[in-house]
Scaffold this motif. Structure first.
Motif, PDB file in Angstrom:
ATOM      1  N   LEU A 142       9.686 -23.356  15.305  1.00 19.60           N
ATOM      2  CA  LEU A 142       9.843 -24.561  14.506  1.00 19.60           C
ATOM      3  C   LEU A 142       8.503 -25.107  14.081  1.00 19.60           C
ATOM      4  O   LEU A 142       8.418 -25.942  13.162  1.00 19.60           O
ATOM      5  CB  LEU A 142      10.613 -25.625  15.296  1.00 19.60           C
ATOM      6  CG  LEU A 142      12.063 -25.274  15.637  1.00 19.60           C
ATOM      7  CD1 LEU A 142      12.692 -26.388  16.449  1.00 19.60           C
ATOM      8  CD2 LEU A 142      12.864 -25.005  14.371  1.00 19.60           C
ATOM      9  N   ASP A 143       7.422 -24.675  14.747  1.00 21.56           N
ATOM     10  CA  ASP A 143       6.062 -25.070  14.387  1.00 21.56           C
ATOM     11  C   ASP A 143       5.459 -24.020  13.459  1.00 21.56           C
ATOM     12  O   ASP A 143       5.788 -22.833  13.546  1.00 21.56           O
ATOM     13  CB  ASP A 143       5.176 -25.211  15.627  1.00 21.56           C
ATOM     14  CG  ASP A 143       5.645 -26.319  16.539  1.00 21.56           C
ATOM     15  OD1 ASP A 143       5.288 -26.295  17.723  1.00 21.56           O
ATOM     16  OD2 ASP A 143       6.367 -27.219  16.070  1.00 21.56           O
ATOM     17  N   GLY A 144       4.546 -24.478  12.587  1.00 24.83           N
ATOM     18  CA  GLY A 144       3.829 -23.543  11.718  1.00 24.83           C
ATOM     19  C   GLY A 144       2.630 -22.953  12.447  1.00 24.83           C
ATOM     20  O   GLY A 144       1.882 -23.670  13.115  1.00 24.83           O
ATOM     21  N   ALA A 176       6.599 -17.924   8.895  1.00 30.42           N
ATOM     22  CA  ALA A 176       7.406 -18.437   7.789  1.00 30.42           C
ATOM     23  C   ALA A 176       7.392 -19.960   7.749  1.00 30.42           C
ATOM     24  O   ALA A 176       7.361 -20.576   6.683  1.00 30.42           O
ATOM     25  CB  ALA A 176       8.841 -17.923   7.918  1.00 30.42           C
ATOM     26  N   ARG A 177       7.417 -20.608   8.920  1.00 31.79           N
ATOM     27  CA  ARG A 177       7.418 -22.065   8.968  1.00 31.79           C
ATOM     28  C   ARG A 177       6.112 -22.632   8.410  1.00 31.79           C
ATOM     29  O   ARG A 177       6.115 -23.636   7.688  1.00 31.79           O
ATOM     30  CB  ARG A 177       7.627 -22.540  10.419  1.00 31.79           C
ATOM     31  CG  ARG A 177       7.561 -24.045  10.609  1.00 31.79           C
ATOM     32  CD  ARG A 177       8.578 -24.777   9.797  1.00 31.79           C
ATOM     33  NE  ARG A 177       8.586 -26.196  10.127  1.00 31.79           N
ATOM     34  CZ  ARG A 177       8.976 -27.160   9.312  1.00 31.79           C
ATOM     35  NH1 ARG A 177       9.406 -26.838   8.099  1.00 31.79           N
ATOM     36  NH2 ARG A 177       8.946 -28.415   9.682  1.00 31.79           N
ATOM     37  N   ALA A 178       4.985 -21.978   8.703  1.00 29.26           N
ATOM     38  CA  ALA A 178       3.701 -22.442   8.183  1.00 29.26           C
ATOM     39  C   ALA A 178       3.675 -22.379   6.665  1.00 29.26           C
ATOM     40  O   ALA A 178       3.195 -23.300   5.996  1.00 29.26           O
ATOM     41  CB  ALA A 178       2.570 -21.599   8.766  1.00 29.26           C
ATOM     42  N   ALA A 179       4.189 -21.283   6.107  1.00 26.17           N
ATOM     43  CA  ALA A 179       4.226 -21.157   4.652  1.00 26.17           C
ATOM     44  C   ALA A 179       5.099 -22.251   4.030  1.00 26.17           C
ATOM     45  O   ALA A 179       4.747 -22.841   3.008  1.00 26.17           O
ATOM     46  CB  ALA A 179       4.747 -19.773   4.259  1.00 26.17           C
ATOM     47  N   LEU A 222      -4.008 -21.907  14.459  1.00 30.49           N
ATOM     48  CA  LEU A 222      -3.549 -23.258  14.177  1.00 30.49           C
ATOM     49  C   LEU A 222      -2.056 -23.353  14.450  1.00 30.49           C
ATOM     50  O   LEU A 222      -1.293 -22.463  14.068  1.00 30.49           O
ATOM     51  CB  LEU A 222      -3.794 -23.624  12.706  1.00 30.49           C
ATOM     52  CG  LEU A 222      -5.181 -23.325  12.124  1.00 30.49           C
ATOM     53  CD1 LEU A 222      -5.204 -23.676  10.650  1.00 30.49           C
ATOM     54  CD2 LEU A 222      -6.242 -24.108  12.872  1.00 30.49           C
ATOM     55  N   THR A 223      -1.655 -24.436  15.105  1.00 24.11           N
ATOM     56  CA  THR A 223      -0.236 -24.709  15.311  1.00 24.11           C
ATOM     57  C   THR A 223       0.074 -26.076  14.716  1.00 24.11           C
ATOM     58  O   THR A 223      -0.420 -27.096  15.192  1.00 24.11           O
ATOM     59  CB  THR A 223       0.121 -24.710  16.807  1.00 24.11           C
ATOM     60  OG1 THR A 223      -0.293 -23.464  17.379  1.00 24.11           O
ATOM     61  CG2 THR A 223       1.615 -24.872  16.999  1.00 24.11           C
ATOM     62  N   PHE A 224       0.873 -26.090  13.628  1.00 25.86           N
ATOM     63  CA  PHE A 224       1.230 -27.324  12.939  1.00 25.86           C
ATOM     64  C   PHE A 224       2.619 -27.780  13.391  1.00 25.86           C
ATOM     65  O   PHE A 224       3.545 -26.987  13.480  1.00 25.86           O
ATOM     66  CB  PHE A 224       1.252 -27.113  11.418  1.00 25.86           C
ATOM     67  CG  PHE A 224      -0.109 -27.052  10.798  1.00 25.86           C
ATOM     68  CD1 PHE A 224      -0.651 -28.164  10.175  1.00 25.86           C
ATOM     69  CD2 PHE A 224      -0.857 -25.884  10.836  1.00 25.86           C
ATOM     70  CE1 PHE A 224      -1.899 -28.111   9.596  1.00 25.86           C
ATOM     71  CE2 PHE A 224      -2.109 -25.820  10.255  1.00 25.86           C
ATOM     72  CZ  PHE A 224      -2.637 -26.945   9.628  1.00 25.86           C
TER      73      PHE A 224
END
Length: 554
Positions: free
Chosen positions: A33-35, A59-62, A132-134
């Motif tokens: 669920l995190d980017g 995919a979530r980051a994109a 990086l974890t967004f």
């Protein structure tokens, strides 16, 4: 699938292909669920870190960045995601690579097609790069801001209300009580905080009061009949209360807010309570000052059976009528009238008065003076509340250091300006101004000197802008200039004058300070405001690469 490009600028080995790869681990990362981003440092021939190469992202980051995953693999971060440089993220990532110490930061992002969002990013060093974890924290931030705003409004109202207002825990312990407790019960606020809410209630009335409190488990508002409470001096006083349940996101009771008032004078108590509540609710709802003044004039006259009511302000020694109501619709007090007046004070200083006008002195009812005084306090509250809202609005739209518009305000103005320019076919130019080698100023002269330099440059920018322009601070040392109705050819001249003025000004002496500027104008094929801003940002990047202290047009 597109493979990452070699890091040709760094002179090192080519970057590996997609790092996440295939298989169960890849599927797990893409299901986060995190980017997640994997970046590698991009260095120039001298080894200085100038950007990052995108090795992989899930995919979530994109989705969060609004990019196509395969389109950005192997690209420079600053080019693929300009926002990362504009918000200062690239500098933070570089610091993590240099120090080897992970960092966490929060930032606000305003997508072009939706409301602002808040995100948290964890930056962890990995080799000569970072992971990086967004995480989207918008809901948390919105709830915190709403809770803080609600708390500010509650305290603003409570501190100025004539009713005694308290906060009570679900266990029945007082956590806050307003200053009005001095008038109602004779106690200082700190003498009641931490004590049971029913401490002062008459023993014969405790069961009824506690039963009403239990009812808040299922309902949101409970109003009590009159009950007895003991004052500090030992006397009994009759009170009525209104209790409101405050619940969390799951509907659980977390607090009870209670408003108490003395109802000893029963003749006008019920009517006065209703009238004060109507004004109180209007204040809480953010009614305009003229609406509140007219409402107070009407309510005080109706409550006391007066011929009319007035709210006046002392304007340089002369009374200024702000709100009025008369039964016959005429202005002013009736001939031979008796006037009952109570002063309005703001921050302890005289501000004006609330008055009730009667046909004769014998028409003034018992207890009328106290009622007028309570309305006067509400007028003071309304004025204080309006001024507080103005301050909050200014804080929300202005950069605190420079006094320019902040990033959010600029973005809103940019969207509106682009819409108008496209609708009427008018020119629009945007310039992004970045102070050259600003870090050297901070490192050499200190951050106070850096802040002073930013304020000076902001003042110069403000002096060169027209009244219709918007000037803002959109980053650390990055300023923006939005010029409606301005073709690029005219904007170049204006921006060159600004650049020369900054270079000639005694800023950051003895080092001196210059600025690089990226300039562009709206084009017919621009898909939206972000394209215009991205092009200006690219022009700024080019101005920097060409030697700084120059204007580059794109």
């Amino acid at each position: 699938m597109r493979q990452p490009l070699p890091i040709s600028e760094a002179g090192g080995a080519p970057a590996p292909a997609t790092t996440v790869g295939d298989g169960p681990l890849c599927a797990a990362v893409h299901a986060f669920l995190d980017g997640v981003w994997l970046l590698r440092a991009l260095r120039d021939d001298e080894g200085a870190l100038v950007d990052f190469l995108i090795l992989d992202l899930n995919a979530r980051a994109a989705q969060m960045a609004g990019v196509a995953r395969h389109a950005v693999l192997g690209e420079r971060l600053g080019r693929a995601v300009p926002m990362a440089r504009r918000l200062g993220h690239v500098e933070v990532y570089a610091r993590v690579v240099a120090t080897g110490v992970p960092e966490t930061m929060e930032f606000r992002y305003e997508p072009p097609d939706g409301p602002p969002v808040w995100r948290e990013v964890q930056v962890v060093p990995v080799g000569d790069g970072v992971v990086l974890t967004f995480r989207d924290i918008t809901r948390r931030v919105v709830l915190e801001e709403a809770r803080a705003a609600s708390d500010r409004d509650f305290r603003l109202l409570a501190e100025n209300a004539t009713d005694m207002i308290s906060r009570v825990t679900p266990g029945g312990i007082v956590s806050y009580v307003s200053p009005a407790c001095r008038e109602v019960l004779g106690f200082e606020p700190h003498e009641l905080v931490g004590r049971p809410a029913a401490m002062c209630v008459h023993p014969d009335d405790v069961a009824a009061v506690e039963g009403l409190a239990r009812a808040l488990v299922e309902v949101d508002v409970v109003r009590s009949p009159a009950f007895r409470a003991r004052r500090k001096d030992g006397a009994w006083v009759w009170l009525e209360s209104a209790s409101r349940a405050v619940r969390d996101g799951r509907g659980r009771l977390v607090e009870v807010q209670v408003s108490h008032r003395d109802v000893g004078e029963r003749a006008i108590a019920h009517a006065e309570h209703a009238a004060l509540n109507r004004v109180f609710e209007a204040v809480a709802a953010g009614a305009s000052a003229p609406e509140l003044h007219d409402l107070v004039a009407f309510e005080v006259a109706r409550l006391l059976g007066a011929e009319g009511g007035r709210v006046v302000r002392d304007a340089d020694g002369a009374p200024e009528l702000l709100g009025a109501w008369r039964r016959d619709g005429a202005e002013g007090a009736p001939a031979g009238a008796a006037t009952l007046e109570a002063p309005v004070r703001l921050d302890g200083a005289p501000w004006g008065a609330v008055a009730a006008d009667f046909a004769t002195p014998r028409d003034v009812p018992s207890g009328a003076r106290g009622a007028v005084e309570r309305f006067a306090k509400l007028v003071g509250l309304a004025v204080a509340n309006a001024e507080a809202r103005e301050r909050l609005t200014a804080q929300a739209t202005t950069d605190g250091l420079t006094g320019l518009a902040n990033h959010a305000t600029f973005h809103t103005a940019l969207i509106d300006a682009v819409a108008l320019a496209e609708r009427y076919g008018r020119p629009l130019s945007v310039a992004i101004v970045d102070l050259d080698r600003f870090k050297t100023v901070n490192d050499t002269l200190g951050h106070q000197a850096g802040d002073a330099a930013l304020r000076t440059v902001a003042s110069i920018l403000r002096g060169h802008a027209r009244r219709s322009d918007v000037v803002a601070r959109i980053g650390g040392e990055e300023l923006a200039w939005l010029m409606p109705e301005t073709p690029v050819a005219e904007a170049v001249t204006a921006v060159e004058r600004l650049r020369a003025a900054i270079a000639a000004a005694p800023v950051a002496a003895p080092l001196g300070l210059t600025a690089s500027v990226g300039l562009t104008g709206l084009r017919e094929d621009d898909p939206g405001p972000e394209a215009l801003l991205a092009r200006a940002d690219g022009a700024l990047y080019r101005a920097k690469n060409l030697g700084r202290n120059r204007v580059h047009q794109s």
